[in-house]
Design an enzyme around this catalytic site. Structure first.
Site, short mmCIF file in Angstrom:
data_model
loop_
_atom_site.label_atom_id
_atom_site.label_comp_id
_atom_site.label_asym_id
_atom_site.label_seq_id
_atom_site.Cartn_x
_atom_site.Cartn_y
_atom_site.Cartn_z
CG HIS A 307 45.88 -99.00 -32.84
ND1 HIS A 307 46.15 -97.95 -33.66
CD2 HIS A 307 47.06 -99.59 -32.55
CE1 HIS A 307 47.45 -97.91 -33.88
NE2 HIS A 307 48.03 -98.89 -33.21
CG ASP A 364 51.04 -104.82 -28.03
OD1 ASP A 364 52.08 -105.30 -28.54
OD2 ASP A 364 50.87 -103.61 -27.84
N1 ACO Z 1 39.25 -101.29 -22.86
C1 ACO Z 1 38.10 -100.63 -22.55
N2 ACO Z 1 37.73 -99.44 -23.06
C2 ACO Z 1 38.55 -98.89 -23.96
C3 ACO Z 1 39.75 -99.51 -24.36
C4 ACO Z 1 40.08 -100.75 -23.78
N3 ACO Z 1 41.21 -101.39 -24.12
N4 ACO Z 1 40.38 -98.73 -25.26
C5 ACO Z 1 39.60 -97.65 -25.42
N5 ACO Z 1 38.49 -97.75 -24.64
C6 ACO Z 1 37.38 -96.79 -24.60
C7 ACO Z 1 37.75 -95.55 -23.83
O1 ACO Z 1 37.42 -95.68 -22.46
C8 ACO Z 1 36.93 -94.50 -24.54
O2 ACO Z 1 35.58 -94.65 -24.11
P1 ACO Z 1 34.62 -93.34 -24.01
O3 ACO Z 1 34.46 -92.86 -25.43
O4 ACO Z 1 33.37 -93.87 -23.40
O5 ACO Z 1 35.35 -92.37 -23.13
C9 ACO Z 1 36.97 -94.94 -26.00
O6 ACO Z 1 37.14 -96.37 -25.95
C10 ACO Z 1 38.09 -94.32 -26.82
O7 ACO Z 1 39.32 -94.58 -26.14
P2 ACO Z 1 40.53 -93.55 -26.04
O8 ACO Z 1 41.35 -93.90 -24.87
O9 ACO Z 1 39.99 -92.16 -26.14
O10 ACO Z 1 41.29 -93.86 -27.39
P3 ACO Z 1 42.78 -93.48 -27.70
O11 ACO Z 1 42.89 -93.48 -29.18
O12 ACO Z 1 43.19 -92.26 -26.97
O13 ACO Z 1 43.62 -94.70 -27.07
C11 ACO Z 1 44.67 -96.79 -26.77
C12 ACO Z 1 44.07 -95.80 -27.78
C13 ACO Z 1 45.66 -96.09 -25.85
C14 ACO Z 1 45.43 -97.87 -27.55
C15 ACO Z 1 43.51 -97.44 -25.96
O14 ACO Z 1 42.63 -98.11 -26.82
C16 ACO Z 1 44.01 -98.39 -24.86
O15 ACO Z 1 44.33 -97.93 -23.76
N6 ACO Z 1 44.11 -99.72 -25.16
C17 ACO Z 1 44.64 -100.66 -24.20
C18 ACO Z 1 46.18 -100.60 -24.21
C19 ACO Z 1 46.77 -101.22 -25.46
O16 ACO Z 1 46.41 -102.32 -25.87
N7 ACO Z 1 47.75 -100.50 -26.05
C20 ACO Z 1 48.50 -100.98 -27.22
C21 ACO Z 1 48.15 -100.19 -28.45
S1 ACO Z 1 49.00 -100.86 -29.83
C22 ACO Z 1 50.57 -100.28 -29.66
O17 ACO Z 1 50.83 -99.22 -29.18
C23 ACO Z 1 51.62 -101.12 -30.13
#
Ligand code: ACO
Length: 428
Positions: A307, A364
């Site tokens: 998140h 979610d």
């Molecule tokens: N699975 C694996 N790796 C992940 C995940 C995941 N679900 N989420 C983040 N990471 C990793 C990224 O690859 C990144 O790694 P790095 O530092 O080695 O590059 C690090 O964790 C940080 O992730 P970001 O994408 O930079 O974080 P951001 O804050 O931009 O994204 C997000 C947050 C979009 C929610 C992300 O965690 C994600 O894509 N999760 C899966 C989708 C999801 O469940 N979305 C619902 C969110 S809740 C809502 O909106 C109601």
């Protein structure tokens, strides 16, 4: 804490006021930045450090895993309030008295009829259309049937538009699902509670009476409350920014629904269930999918994990996980997918990759399992999220308009070609 922050640009020092919120959050007010520096701007892709507004609606502390609506903890609201009380609280700032609650509900019911011509619009969609696309279009279409713009300086006008959309939106939600299933589009009943009516409108079969199941009513009520607001997330910021051009409430909401649809936001609930289903069909090997999620050459992400703001447990996920256990047990549903989800969660919580990046289950991760136990089709999950988020979007739109916020218009840093002469097509 000092009351100003100093920034040095090109050898010149500039002071900017520090403002502190009621929960002691600190922000640097850079309103005057471009003026005093002669046009220097800030870059913050994804707005990871940028506050777009001051707001009195929702407080969340992502480090501590705290979420509160208007000062009330999400845990207490989910346990003790009903969805309409929470909607009223979010939109108008205080919990309603019994009289206010009853009047609010009566006013919503009195505005719930949707123009019959909307059926023609629904009929024009192919059955294969995704419900979120249909819902966004229908919400936008409401502007055509309700063309007068809301006078935001009139309390009565504002109230009227709020109860109108709260009345009509569940009808659009139900019709979106029923059209896809080939069921007649119908209204529920004004004698029912708000959530009961949603369920009846969705599930009533033409040849049977609809019998309410209290377990399902309570579970949906809780899920809607948990989704009702989450401060300046992608869809809410969209609603505020569209509304900031003085586009109407319904048009702003329609844009918010589109923003919610994406799998990185509300669309994750559908994506989670599809992921869990795929893991089950693939033999239930959670380790294989954990490895994929960690592999930087593999686009797969563990959906429902991570998140932008929570770097700790999403408090909503804790409540939903417990509710999933209870609802499935109460309904006598034995869903192998729940075990796969719990297995994935355990592995992630003990895995260096996830621990280091502070990736925890979000709202979610377990919600889809409950929706599925209720008989809601997977592609309707994000629509249910939108139904829950509606009061939050309305509250944020209303706050933005009442505070007379300026039009949302970010800056950029141009990194394209500099001035060059035009060449006629035959000379390129
Ligand atoms: N699975 C694996 N790796 C992940 C995940 C995941 N679900 N989420 C983040 N990471 C990793 C990224 O690859 C990144 O790694 P790095 O530092 O080695 O590059 C690090 O964790 C940080 O992730 P970001 O994408 O930079 O974080 P951001 O804050 O931009 O994204 C997000 C947050 C979009 C929610 C992300 O965690 C994600 O894509 N999760 C899966 C989708 C999801 O469940 N979305 C619902 C969110 S809740 C809502 O909106 C109601």
């Amino acid at each position: 804490m000092s009351d100003k922050a100093t920034l040095e640009v090109n050898g010149n020092k500039h002071d900017f006021p520090i403002i502190v919120g009621t929960e002691n959050e600190v922000a640097i007010d850079i309103k005057s930045l471009r003026g005093v520096t002669g046009g220097v701007t800030t870059i913050d892709a994804g707005y990871k450090n940028t506050g777009s507004c001051e707001s009195e609606i929702t407080f969340l502390d992502g480090e501590k895993g705290i979420l509160r609506y208007r000062g009330y903890s999400i845990e207490e609201l989910a346990e003790k309030a009903d969805f309409l009380e929470v909607a009223y609280l979010l939109i108008f700032g205080e919990l309603p008295t019994k009289e206010q609650h009853d009047k609010f509900h009566a006013d919503i019911k009195s505005k719930s009829i949707v123009d019959d011509d909307v059926r023609k619009i629904i009929d024009a969609f192919p059955k294969s259309a995704h419900p979120m696309g249909v819902l966004s279009s229908l919400t936008s279409a409401l502007t055509a049937f309700n063309p007068s713009s809301v006078n935001v300086d009139s309390e009565a006008d504002m109230y009227n538009s709020v109860v109108k959309i709260l009345g009509k939106f569940p009808v659009l939600v139900a019709w979106t699902m029923r059209k896809k299933q080939g069921l007649p589009l119908d209204y529920g009943s004004n004698s029912l509670g708000y959530v009961e009516n949603v369920l009846k409108m969705m599930f009533k079969q033409p040849n049977e009476d609809y019998v309410q199941n209290k377990i399902i009513v309570d579970a949906l009520d809780k899920l809607l409350i948990l989704h009702a607001d989450h401060e300046q997330n992608c869809s809410t910021s969209t609603v505020r920014i569209v509304g900031s051009s003085h586009a109407g409430l319904f048009a702003s909401l329609s844009a918010g629904i589109s923003a919610l649809w994406g799998p990185l936001h509300g669309g994750a609930n559908q994506a989670v269930l599809e992921m869990l289903e795929a893991i089950r069909e693939d033999g239930g090997d959670t380790k294989k999918y954990m490895a994929k999620a960690k592999d930087k050459n593999d686009p797969f992400r563990l959906m429902g994990f991570g998140h932008r703001v929570y770097k700790n447990f999403d408090p909503r996920a804790r409540i939903i996980k417990k509710a999933a256990d209870e609802v499935l047990a109460d309904l006598g549903v034995d869903d192998p997918i729940l075990e796969i989800a719990k297995g994935l969660e355990q592995e992630a919580l003990n895995d260096d990759y996830f621990v280091k990046r502070k990736l925890y289950p979000n709202v979610d991760f377990y919600s889809g399992i409950i929706y599925r136990a209720m008989g809601i089709p997977t592609d309707m999950f994000t629509v249910m999220f939108a139904l829950g988020r509606l009061p939050g979007w309305i509250a944020q739109w209303r706050e933005m308009r009442l505070r007379k916020e300026p039009i949302g218009r970010p800056r950029q840093l141009y990194v394209g070609e500099t001035l060059r002469p035009f060449k006629k097509i035959e000379k390129r």
